[in-house]
Write an enzyme that holds these catalytic residues in place. Structure first.
Site, PDB file in Angstrom:
ATOM      1  CB  SER A 245      10.849  57.304 -18.350  1.00 49.47           C
ATOM      2  OG  SER A 245      10.669  57.944 -19.604  1.00 49.47           O
TER       3      SER A 245
ATOM      4  CD  GLU B 156      10.089  55.146 -10.488  1.00 55.63           C
ATOM      5  OE1 GLU B 156       9.362  55.703 -11.326  1.00 55.63           O
ATOM      6  OE2 GLU B 156       9.885  55.183  -9.271  1.00 55.63           O
TER       7      GLU B 156
ATOM      8  CB  CYS C   3      22.367  58.752 -12.566  1.00 55.26           C
ATOM      9  SG  CYS C   3      20.805  58.218 -13.263  1.00 55.26           S
TER      10      CYS C   3
ATOM     11  CG  HIS D 248      15.041  64.701 -28.172  1.00 53.78           C
ATOM     12  ND1 HIS D 248      14.586  64.164 -26.970  1.00 53.78           N
ATOM     13  CD2 HIS D 248      14.635  63.833 -29.131  1.00 53.78           C
ATOM     14  CE1 HIS D 248      13.940  63.037 -27.207  1.00 53.78           C
ATOM     15  NE2 HIS D 248      13.959  62.816 -28.510  1.00 53.78           N
TER      16      HIS D 248
END
Length: 310
Positions: free
Chosen positions: A251, A277, A293, A158
Site C-alpha cells: 500500500s 489499485e 500480482c 519485519h
C-alpha cells in the site's frame, strides 16, 4: 535506529517532485513520473537490461495466498486488531493472549502455499543468477512464503513468524514446532466469542538455551519498535546499487518501507508498481500495472527473448 532516524538519514535529502524549484529538465522528469505507464513491452525492455533488481513486497502478495492482512475493515482477531496485540505493551500485559494470536497465525501459515507471484520472483532470481545478474527481495511480510517459494536473497524487514527471540538472553532461533508449545495446542481460535486461554507464563514458549528458560516472544517487529539496523543497512546497500525496482502488493503507507521505492525513483532508477489499485506513491514511479500480482507479475518476470541461458 528508529524509523524516522532512518528516513531522515537516507531520504529527506531526496527532494520530491514539486517541493522546490528545479531546472526544466527536472520538471520534465517530474511530469513524466506523474503519469506512470502500463506498457508491459516497455517494462520488459527495461527488465532485459537490468543487472541488479530490487523487489519490495507487501501484504498484497500474501493475500493472494489466502493470508489475512489484519488491516482495515474486518481485520480483527477475536475483538482486537493487530495494532492492539502486536506491541511490547500488549505482550507485557498479557503474553498469553499475544501468543494465542501468533500461534493462530503460525498454524494458519502451515496450510498456505506460495502463489504465482512468489514463484515468479523465485524463478526469476534463480534464472538471472546464472547470467551474473542479481535479484533481492525486500519484504514487509513475516509469513516466509518467499522463502518457501525458493527465494534465496531475502531481507525480511519485519522479522518472521517462524523465529523466536528470548526476552531474557536475547537469543534468536528458527522455530517451526506445531504447536510451538503444548499449552497452545488447540488454542488461538479467531472467533470473537472465544475466551482467552490465560496460559501461565511458565507454560508459554520458553528459551532452550542452556540454563536460560526465559520467556520467548515472536521475532517480529511490533508497533512502536525499531527495525533491525543491520537489516536496514543491508536494504540501503541493495537500493543504492539497484538499476530496477519493483514494488509488489504494498500500500506504500507503512514507513520506512513506503519510502524505499520513492528514494530509488528520485535518483532516476525505473520503478514499476504491481498492485490492485494505485497507491500514494504511484505517481512517483515509471510503471504501474493494476491487478492481482499473481496475474501481472509472472509475464513481467518471464525470460526475455534477449536472455542467454547457458
Amino acid at each position: 535506529m528508529c524509523l524516522f532516524q532512518f528516513t531522515a538519514r537516507r531520504l529527506i535529502s531526496q527532494a520530491h517532485c514539486g517541493l522546490k524549484a528545479s531546472s526544466s529538465k527536472k520538471q520534465k522528469f517530474c511530469l513524466e513520473m506523474a503519469r506512470p505507464s502500463s506498457n508491459m513491452a516497455d517494462f520488459r525492455e527495461v527488465f532485459a537490461k537490468a543487472k541488479h533488481i530490487a523487489i519490495i513486497t507487501g501484504a498484497g502478495v500474501s493475500a493472494e495466498s489466502g493470508v489475512p492482512t489484519f488491516r482495515g475493515a474486518g481485520g480483527f482477531w477475536r475483538k482486537w486488531q493487530a495494532q492492539e496485540l502486536a506491541t511490547p505493551g500488549a505482550f507485557a500485559r498479557n503474553p498469553s493472549r499475544v501468543w494465542e494470536f501468533y500461534h493462530y497465525r503460525r498454524e494458519l501459515m502451515l496450510s498456505k502455499h506460495p502463489n504465482p507471484a512468489h514463484i515468479a520472483i523465485a524463478e526469476c532470481e534463480k534464472r538471472l543468477s546464472k547470467q551474473g545478474r542479481s535479484v533481492v527481495v525486500i519484504t514487509q511480510n513475516i509469513d516466509e512464503l518467499h522463502r518457501k517459494a525458493g527465494t534465496k536473497h531475502l531481507l525480511e524487514i519485519h522479522g518472521s513468524l517462524f523465529k523466536t527471540r528470548c526476552t531474557s538472553c536475547g537469543n534468536v532461533a528458527a522455530n517451526y514446532k506445531s504447536p510451538i508449545c503444548p499449552a497452545l495446542a488447540g488454542k488461538g481460535a479467531p472467533d470473537p466469542d472465544t475466551e482467552d486461554a490465560t496460559i501461565p507464563v511458565e507454560d508459554l514458549p520458553q528459551c532452550e538455551e542452556d540454563g536460560c528458560n526465559g520467556l520467548l516472544r515472536p521475532h517480529v517487529v511490533w508497533f512502536g519498535e525499531a527495525l533491525d539496523p543491520g537489516v536496514l543497512t543491508a536494504v540501503e546497500k541493495e537500493l543504492d546499487i539497484c538499476d530496477l525496482c519493483l514494488v509488489v502488493g504494498t500500500s506504500s503507507v507503512v514507513y520506512p518501507a513506503a519510502m524505499f521505492a520513492p528514494q530509488v525513483s528520485a535518483r532516476g532508477v525505473p520503478v514499476a508498481e504491481f498492485n490492485m489499485e494505485p497507491t500514494p506513491a504511484t505517481n512517483r514511479f515509471r510503471f504501474h500495472f493494476p491487478g492481482p500480482c499473481g496475474t501481472t507479475l509472472p509475464p513481467a518476470l518471464a525470460r526475455h527473448e534477449t536472455e542467454i541461458i547457458s
